[in-house]
Design an enzyme around this catalytic site. Structure first.
Site, short mmCIF file in Angstrom:
data_model
loop_
_atom_site.label_atom_id
_atom_site.label_comp_id
_atom_site.label_asym_id
_atom_site.label_seq_id
_atom_site.Cartn_x
_atom_site.Cartn_y
_atom_site.Cartn_z
N HIS A 116 -45.94 39.96 -46.60
CA HIS A 116 -47.13 40.69 -46.12
C HIS A 116 -48.23 40.63 -47.18
O HIS A 116 -49.39 40.33 -46.87
CB HIS A 116 -46.75 42.14 -45.82
CG HIS A 116 -47.89 43.05 -45.46
ND1 HIS A 116 -48.08 43.55 -44.19
CD2 HIS A 116 -48.92 43.57 -46.20
CE1 HIS A 116 -49.17 44.31 -44.16
NE2 HIS A 116 -49.69 44.35 -45.39
N GLU A 117 -47.85 40.89 -48.43
CA GLU A 117 -48.87 40.91 -49.49
C GLU A 117 -49.43 39.50 -49.73
O GLU A 117 -50.64 39.34 -49.88
CB GLU A 117 -48.27 41.47 -50.79
CG GLU A 117 -47.75 42.90 -50.70
CD GLU A 117 -48.72 43.88 -50.06
OE1 GLU A 117 -49.94 43.64 -50.11
OE2 GLU A 117 -48.27 44.89 -49.50
N HIS B 92 -52.03 38.52 -47.25
CA HIS B 92 -53.39 39.05 -47.48
C HIS B 92 -54.24 38.02 -48.22
O HIS B 92 -55.43 37.87 -47.95
CB HIS B 92 -53.33 40.36 -48.27
CG HIS B 92 -53.13 41.57 -47.40
ND1 HIS B 92 -53.92 41.83 -46.30
CD2 HIS B 92 -52.23 42.58 -47.47
CE1 HIS B 92 -53.50 42.97 -45.73
NE2 HIS B 92 -52.49 43.44 -46.42
N TYR C 7 -62.10 44.37 -44.48
CA TYR C 7 -60.98 45.31 -44.50
C TYR C 7 -61.38 46.71 -44.04
O TYR C 7 -61.24 47.69 -44.76
CB TYR C 7 -60.39 45.34 -45.90
CG TYR C 7 -58.95 45.80 -45.96
CD1 TYR C 7 -57.95 45.14 -45.26
CD2 TYR C 7 -58.58 46.88 -46.75
CE1 TYR C 7 -56.64 45.55 -45.34
CE2 TYR C 7 -57.27 47.30 -46.85
CZ TYR C 7 -56.30 46.62 -46.12
OH TYR C 7 -54.98 47.02 -46.21
N GLU D 151 -54.63 43.54 -41.37
CA GLU D 151 -53.31 44.13 -41.57
C GLU D 151 -52.27 43.49 -40.63
O GLU D 151 -51.14 43.20 -41.03
CB GLU D 151 -53.36 45.64 -41.33
CG GLU D 151 -53.63 46.45 -42.57
CD GLU D 151 -52.66 46.11 -43.68
OE1 GLU D 151 -51.45 46.11 -43.45
OE2 GLU D 151 -53.13 45.82 -44.80
N ASP E 34 -58.17 55.62 -44.10
CA ASP E 34 -57.53 54.30 -44.16
C ASP E 34 -58.49 53.24 -43.59
O ASP E 34 -58.10 52.34 -42.87
CB ASP E 34 -56.20 54.30 -43.40
CG ASP E 34 -55.39 53.02 -43.60
OD1 ASP E 34 -55.51 52.39 -44.67
OD2 ASP E 34 -54.65 52.65 -42.66
N HIS F 164 -54.12 50.31 -41.20
CA HIS F 164 -52.66 50.26 -41.09
C HIS F 164 -52.15 50.94 -39.83
O HIS F 164 -50.95 51.00 -39.58
CB HIS F 164 -52.00 50.93 -42.30
CG HIS F 164 -52.22 50.20 -43.59
ND1 HIS F 164 -53.31 50.45 -44.41
CD2 HIS F 164 -51.51 49.23 -44.21
CE1 HIS F 164 -53.25 49.67 -45.47
NE2 HIS F 164 -52.17 48.91 -45.39
#
Ligand SMILES: [Zn+2]
Lengths: 432, 100
Positions: free
Chosen positions: A167-168, A171, A182, A191, A268, A273
């Site tokens: 996932h990271e 990005h 974002y 996301e 957020d 998310h």
């Protein structure tokens, strides 16, 4: 500039390709060359290239991994380099998991999407573990991936979930490919891309079909006994947890439940998310609708739609792009395109009329999929395409048999993920 | 002195959403701890956030709001993972340990 080929998903046997490349017709030569380039780029089927001897390979040193130990301090600067591609293996399990996780993710992008690391130019992969004390998170800081150990009470090490590592890294890919802003819907898409490709890396490493996979993100980051399935569920957004400690999972699974939140840190950034649940669910529905391995047609459609997206792309535009991409890759009215349309409809997004009405071969903004040019013989190309589609199916079947044969003869490598599909095994053979 | 801590964003954003800030009354602390907290608060107030490398391109980073109420005066300190000053980090770490 690229021309549309209606069978971008096809792989042409070398003898036919040679004949087409030597054709007296410039158009046929050009079409064959485009198809070769497109299929090589789009499919990234290293296994097929290995099987049939079409040589294209990424240098194994690209996307070099380095793992740093933050030694429980909350900063990147001053972290100690503890594992590289060359050095000895670390005995620290967080280091090993980060190293292996980045390696599997790198391999996924290379073999499945024919992408050379984050920037497609072999960008180095730097992972930082043991960030801060009791840190319940993992993040991408714009350059590198950072993982906390968890508080040890409800959360454990965030390197425990391969999908969180992937996932990271995703990005970084999204930043390079589309630069999705974002916040608000583009942020929720950002996301969602990380969840989609994070989970695809997991499916691929486990050799799971869409039906077999759990579609959970971060199922392994909790301490034993904590009553939560995961951080998020792509299959059933809103059901990952429901208890006194965490509350109830707030992710929506359709547009009518879209959560309006302030575009601030406290909100957020508009719930990036949170509302990612909607496109997450659309991807899950697409994958189960098409069936088989989600990293194949569904993953390819999503990846190419992402490549065609920009910083301000929202859900509707992205949905339209996946629909058009499914058509360009698999044909108008194909099972794949129908599955994409159904999936978005089920989450409350109808493919817009302009997208649905586009005729095959029509020119599109950007150079990825451009239709017929002046003087281009569309009829000849269509005939060629049909021929290639038929051949493609035959070659695909043949390659599967060859893969299976090779796979049977190859004992799984020590330390490699078990149950890996035959094509991945072949890919590794091609590297060695 | 009353001090509260709220966390936002990151991989656990959904779990943090709508959660009430955790609160600590300095009066309830033993004097040495209360003095240490007061010192950490004063240092954090006096130190600006660091200039984050790649701030704005960071993803999944968490942000923190520490609110200090003292004799009717309120101070709000907000920082995130990628631009945190050491003083803020020290205060945050101390609060995390004492608010369990
Ligand atoms: Zn993320």
């Amino acid at each position: 500039m690229t021309r549309t080929c209606r069978c971008l998903n096809c792989i042409i046997p070398p003898h036919l390709l040679r004949r087409l490349l030597e054709s007296e017709s410039r158009e046929v030569r050009q079409a064959a060359m485009n198809t070769l380039l497109n299929s090589a780029r789009l499919r990234g089927q290293r296994s097929l290239r290995a099987t049939f001897g079409i040589g294209l390979s990424a240098a194994p040193t690209d996307g070099r991994r380095s793992i740093f130990d933050c030694e429980n301090r909350a900063r990147i600067a001053g972290a100690v380099l503890v594992q590289t591609e060359q050095g000895e293996a670390s005995r620290d399990t967080s280091v090993t998991r980060a190293f292996e996780g980045l390696g599997t993710t790198r391999q996924f992008y290379r073999e499945v999407l024919n992408r050379n690391s984050i920037d497609d130019r072999g960008m180095r992969l730097d992972g930082y573990v043991h960030f801060d004390t009791s840190y319940n998170n993992a993040f991408w800081d714009g350059q590198q991936m950072v993982f906390g150990d968890g508080d040890g009470v409800v959360f454990t090490d965030f390197t425990s979930s391969l999908d969180v590592i992937a996932h990271e890294l995703a990005h970084g890919v999204t930043e390079h490919v589309a630069g999705l802003e974002y916040h608000l819907q583009s942020g929720a898409l950002n996301e969602s891309m990380s969840d989609v490709f994070g989970s695809l890396v997991k499916h691929w490493s486990l050799g799971q079909t869409a039906d077999q996979a759990d579609w959970l993100i971060g199922a392994e980051v909790f301490t034993p006994g904590v009553d939560a399935d995961a951080l998020r569920s792509m299959k059933a957004p809103g059901t990952a947890y429901d208890n006194d400690t965490f509350g109830k999972d707030p992710q929506p699974d359709r547009m009518s439940k879209f959560v309006q939140l302030p575009d601030t840190e406290e909100g957020d950034w508009g719930g990036v998310h949170i509302n990612s649940g909607i496109p997450n669910k659309a991807f899950h529905l697409t994958a189960t609708g098409i069936g088989g391995y989600a990293w194949e047609a569904p993953g390819l459609i999503w990846y190419e739609a992402l490549r065609a997206s920009g910083p301000t792309t929202e859900f509707q535009e992205f949905a339209d792009r996946t629909y058009l991409m499914a058509e360009d890759l698999y044909g108008a009215g194909s099972i794949e395109q129908q599955a994409v349309q159904d999936a978005w409809r089920q989450v409350g997004i109808r493919i817009s009329r302009t997208a649905a009405r586009r005729r095959p071969g029509q020119r599109r903004k950007g150079d990825l999929l451009v239709g017929e040019e002046a003087g281009y013989d569309g009829g000849a190309l269509a005939a060629l395409s049909r021929q290639m589609e038929t051949l493609s199916a035959q070659v695909h079947a043949l390659s599967k048999e060859v893969s299976a044969l090779k796979g049977d003869r190859t004992p799984s490598e020590a330390g490699g993920p078990r149950g890996r599909p035959a094509n991945a095994k072949l890919g590794r053979l091609a590297n060695s | 002195m009353k001090i509260s801590l709220a966390k936002y964003g990151g991989q656990t954003a959904g779990m943090l959403l709508g959660r009430a800030p955790r609160v600590l009354e300095a009066d309830t602390l033993p004097p040495p701890a209360a003095q240490e907290l007061a010192r950490l608060v004063e240092t954090a107030k006096a130190t600006a956030a660091a200039t984050g490398v790649g701030l704005g391109r960071a993803r999944d980073m968490m942000s923190y709001t520490i609110t200090v109420e003292d004799s009717g005066h309120q101070t709000v300190l907000k920082q995130s993972d990628t631009n945190m000053s050491p003083a803020f980090r020290n205060l945050l770490g101390w609060l995390e340990r004492h608010m369990k």
